[in-house]
Design a protein around this motif. Sequence first.
Motif, PDB file in Angstrom:
ATOM      1  N   TRP B 144       0.813  -1.224   0.000  1.00 27.66           N
ATOM      2  CA  TRP B 144       0.000   0.000   0.000  1.00 27.66           C
ATOM      3  C   TRP B 144       0.841   1.267   0.000  1.00 27.66           C
ATOM      4  CZ3 TRP B 144      -4.391   1.941  -1.303  1.00 27.66           C
ATOM      5  CH2 TRP B 144      -4.817   3.164  -0.765  1.00 27.66           C
ATOM      6  N   ASP B 145       1.792   1.359   0.903  1.00 28.07           N
ATOM      7  CA  ASP B 145       2.562   2.597   1.032  1.00 28.07           C
ATOM      8  C   ASP B 145       3.344   2.924  -0.231  1.00 28.07           C
ATOM      9  OD1 ASP B 145       1.659   3.116   3.558  1.00 28.07           O
ATOM     10  OD2 ASP B 145       3.232   1.910   4.510  1.00 28.07           O
ATOM     11  N   GLU B 146       3.724   1.880  -0.966  1.00 33.56           N
ATOM     12  CA  GLU B 146       4.533   2.121  -2.162  1.00 33.56           C
ATOM     13  C   GLU B 146       3.690   2.522  -3.366  1.00 33.56           C
ATOM     14  OE1 GLU B 146       7.418  -1.310  -2.530  1.00 33.56           O
ATOM     15  OE2 GLU B 146       6.713  -1.541  -0.469  1.00 33.56           O
ATOM     16  N   VAL B 147       2.415   2.174  -3.380  1.00 30.27           N
ATOM     17  CA  VAL B 147       1.620   2.437  -4.588  1.00 30.27           C
ATOM     18  C   VAL B 147       0.431   3.362  -4.350  1.00 30.27           C
ATOM     19  CG1 VAL B 147       2.236   0.229  -5.627  1.00 30.27           C
ATOM     20  CG2 VAL B 147       0.135   0.410  -4.291  1.00 30.27           C
ATOM     21  N   LYS B 148       0.223   3.815  -3.122  1.00 25.64           N
ATOM     22  CA  LYS B 148      -1.027   4.534  -2.853  1.00 25.64           C
ATOM     23  C   LYS B 148      -1.158   5.816  -3.661  1.00 25.64           C
ATOM     24  CE  LYS B 148       0.822   6.836   1.204  1.00 25.64           C
ATOM     25  NZ  LYS B 148       1.018   6.665   2.641  1.00 25.64           N
ATOM     26  N   ASP B 149      -0.042   6.380  -4.113  1.00 26.14           N
ATOM     27  CA  ASP B 149      -0.111   7.614  -4.902  1.00 26.14           C
ATOM     28  C   ASP B 149      -0.160   7.364  -6.399  1.00 26.14           C
ATOM     29  OD1 ASP B 149       0.046   9.132  -2.574  1.00 26.14           O
ATOM     30  OD2 ASP B 149       2.236   8.930  -2.545  1.00 26.14           O
ATOM     31  N   LYS B 150      -0.086   6.113  -6.805  1.00 26.49           N
ATOM     32  CA  LYS B 150      -0.101   5.850  -8.252  1.00 26.49           C
ATOM     33  C   LYS B 150      -1.007   4.678  -8.593  1.00 26.49           C
ATOM     34  CE  LYS B 150       4.508   3.881  -7.538  1.00 26.49           C
ATOM     35  NZ  LYS B 150       5.865   3.787  -8.055  1.00 26.49           N
ATOM     36  N   LEU B 151      -2.185   4.679  -7.978  1.00 27.70           N
ATOM     37  CA  LEU B 151      -3.102   3.560  -8.175  1.00 27.70           C
ATOM     38  C   LEU B 151      -3.623   3.456  -9.598  1.00 27.70           C
ATOM     39  CD1 LEU B 151      -5.134   3.761  -4.861  1.00 27.70           C
ATOM     40  CD2 LEU B 151      -3.507   2.000  -5.538  1.00 27.70           C
ATOM     41  N   SER B 152      -3.618   4.588 -10.315  1.00 32.20           N
ATOM     42  CA  SER B 152      -4.161   4.519 -11.674  1.00 32.20           C
ATOM     43  C   SER B 152      -3.082   4.244 -12.717  1.00 32.20           C
ATOM     44  CB  SER B 152      -4.888   5.816 -12.008  1.00 32.20           C
ATOM     45  OG  SER B 152      -3.989   6.890 -11.850  1.00 32.20           O
ATOM     46  N   ARG B 153      -1.844   4.069 -12.241  1.00 32.77           N
ATOM     47  CA  ARG B 153      -0.758   3.786 -13.192  1.00 32.77           C
ATOM     48  C   ARG B 153      -0.795   2.322 -13.643  1.00 32.77           C
ATOM     49  NH1 ARG B 153       3.934   6.709 -11.564  1.00 32.77           N
ATOM     50  NH2 ARG B 153       3.383   8.902 -11.284  1.00 32.77           N
ATOM     51  N   SER B 154       0.039   2.041 -14.648  1.00 31.01           N
ATOM     52  CA  SER B 154       0.167   0.667 -15.125  1.00 31.01           C
ATOM     53  C   SER B 154       1.033  -0.135 -14.156  1.00 31.01           C
ATOM     54  CB  SER B 154       0.822   0.664 -16.507  1.00 31.01           C
ATOM     55  OG  SER B 154       1.302  -0.627 -16.811  1.00 31.01           O
ATOM     56  N   PRO B 155       0.653  -1.376 -13.899  1.00 27.69           N
ATOM     57  CA  PRO B 155       1.453  -2.210 -12.983  1.00 27.69           C
ATOM     58  C   PRO B 155       2.838  -2.519 -13.559  1.00 27.69           C
ATOM     59  CG  PRO B 155      -0.216  -3.527 -14.087  1.00 27.69           C
ATOM     60  CD  PRO B 155      -0.508  -2.100 -14.423  1.00 27.69           C
ATOM     61  N   LEU B 156       2.998  -2.310 -14.868  1.00 28.31           N
ATOM     62  CA  LEU B 156       4.283  -2.650 -15.477  1.00 28.31           C
ATOM     63  C   LEU B 156       5.375  -1.666 -15.076  1.00 28.31           C
ATOM     64  CD1 LEU B 156       3.084  -3.696 -19.036  1.00 28.31           C
ATOM     65  CD2 LEU B 156       3.317  -5.061 -16.970  1.00 28.31           C
ATOM     66  N   GLN B 157       4.966  -0.532 -14.456  1.00 30.86           N
ATOM     67  CA  GLN B 157       5.973   0.426 -13.983  1.00 30.86           C
ATOM     68  C   GLN B 157       6.577  -0.003 -12.652  1.00 30.86           C
ATOM     69  OE1 GLN B 157       3.816   4.103 -13.903  1.00 30.86           O
ATOM     70  NE2 GLN B 157       3.957   4.381 -16.118  1.00 30.86           N
ATOM     71  N   LEU B 158       5.969  -1.004 -12.021  1.00 31.95           N
ATOM     72  CA  LEU B 158       6.480  -1.458 -10.720  1.00 31.95           C
ATOM     73  C   LEU B 158       7.668  -2.394 -10.921  1.00 31.95           C
ATOM     74  CD1 LEU B 158       3.061  -2.279  -9.003  1.00 31.95           C
ATOM     75  CD2 LEU B 158       4.416  -0.197  -8.785  1.00 31.95           C
ATOM     76  N   SER B 159       8.446  -2.547  -9.841  1.00 27.55           N
ATOM     77  CA  SER B 159       9.556  -3.502  -9.908  1.00 27.55           C
ATOM     78  C   SER B 159       8.994  -4.919  -9.847  1.00 27.55           C
ATOM     79  CB  SER B 159      10.488  -3.277  -8.731  1.00 27.55           C
ATOM     80  OG  SER B 159       9.870  -3.717  -7.540  1.00 27.55           O
ATOM     81  N   GLY B 160       9.846  -5.894 -10.132  1.00 29.71           N
ATOM     82  CA  GLY B 160       9.400  -7.287 -10.124  1.00 29.71           C
ATOM     83  C   GLY B 160       8.814  -7.703  -8.784  1.00 29.71           C
TER      84      GLY B 160
END
Lengths: 313, 266
Positions: B144-160
């Motif tokens: 949650w803390d790592e993605v709460k500001d980018k919930l509408s982004r693509s998951p492919l921008q996240l690390s593995g």
Amino acid sequence: MDEPAFRRIARFVSPVDRGFAAVVYGGSALFAVLIVGLFIELVLGSWPSLRAFGPSFIWKSAWDPVASKFGALPMIYGTVVTSFIAILLASFVGIMAAVFLADFAPRWIAAPLSFLIELLAAVPSVVYGLWGLFVLAPLVRTTIGPVLQHLLGWTPLFAGPIYGVGLLTAGIILALMIVPTVTAISRDVIAAIPRDLREASMALGSTKWETATRVVLPAARVGIFGACVLGLGRALGETIAVTMVIGNRPEISASLFAPSYTLASVIANEFTEATSAVYISALIELGLILFVVSIVVNAVARLMIWSVRGSRA
Amino acid sequence: MTASATPAIAPPETVLATDDLSAYYGTHQAVGNVSIAFRRQAITALIGPSGCGKTTLLRCLNRIHELAFDACVSGRVLFDNADIYEWGTDPMAIRRRIGMVFQRPNPFPTLSILDNAVAAGGRRLNRRAKLEVAERALRAAALWDEVKDKLSRSPLQLSGGQQQRLCIARAVAAEPDVLLMDEPTASLDPIATAVIEELMASLANQFTLVAVTHNMQQAARVSDVAAFMLADESRTGRLIEVDDTAKLFTKPSDRRTEDYITGRFG
């Protein structure tokens, strides 16, 4: 010290490699030369017509060789409408068939069916034209047309007399001709979507249908769009089958049952009887328009694909 | 204790168990006559060398195995004392209650991070309810803390590692009873692996976890119970031994287990 620290190594290139390089560079340059040469040739050939009618050639709708009055609008209209009907029908059927082949059909059905669909793409277009003339056109006149008119006759699209030959018939023939392309490429694209994704969806308790429509198709949409564009490209330029069923009348009518003309079919049909220089030149200008439209359609589609891809990169 | 014995763990609270389960690909038998019980709110590690049938066994537990075109199964898988292979059982309903996390992170590439987290049935929710479900799941997956500001982004921008935790959140959001994990850290770096291992320990407070792993240190670190599998001469995976992890790794009762955990083969 102005002596450089590194000395350039004089590369030895064998004469054979030089020769080979010349051949491959020449080969690839040929494509650029061809496309530019074709364009120049078309412009030169249509010069008398360009000079006589100017840009109004595109929006004038009179096509009267006897009076030497030429306008391309009916053919542009016919080309756009038939291609649009074709891509509408073919993309729906083709994508559904591709989903079936890739994700639903058991192997003993999928393999022979794929083979048959690819064979369909190999049927010469004149054969489609014959079938369209002797089977589809009467069918449209006696059955499909009246049914559509009964249901949708209140729209201008399906009003008026039904001749059998016309925009709708040509569109259906074109759809049949491009559906193998759309299906085969869409199927390959869908099959290339990782199994992981399907399993992820199934593991959440989705049905196969939900998996196909919500996960697989969205993931494959760029490639499927490409497949449809390829089909559209073929539909725009398809000549002989369309010429046989469209009725060959340079008129613009709202009704899909009305006879019409396309850029490609008017060229094929009238080149042999074009006697005056300006007539021939007008036909070549139609070719120029077709050439430009095809290239623009492909370019726009590719830009769209790139933009979709870029935003997801 | 050997594979032929009845479930080795005395079931204090068994939630999922197999009974004489065999799995096939065409004529090849990949898993042979496995009977094992999975303890509620514990982590069971399935270990063994490559090709020992542990992943196939795992995939039988939520009926994902049968998606392979030539797959078939014999024996029973008991979930809440009902056989999930019983004629008329809806595999979709089973899969909603027995979630799965895969070897490679596989978020849905065309959905946003938010929509991935609520992919299991979140479609019908309004935005607010969606956010609630997603936040709960993403918190449970320590993301949650790592993605709460980018919930509408693509998951492919996240690390593995983040993608894998998103996949865990996606599975958790369906509120399953059991979570199956197929080598969940195999494609991750050591730091991301440590995060996932920590997460597994916290998830075990709520779920029953069954995890396949190649990595014996990982099995020793995170699992409560370990099951060792080995392929026989016809490449059919057999359950050799199952016991409390501490015991299996210190005093295995089967010679083959000892050979494997001491690194003499595999």
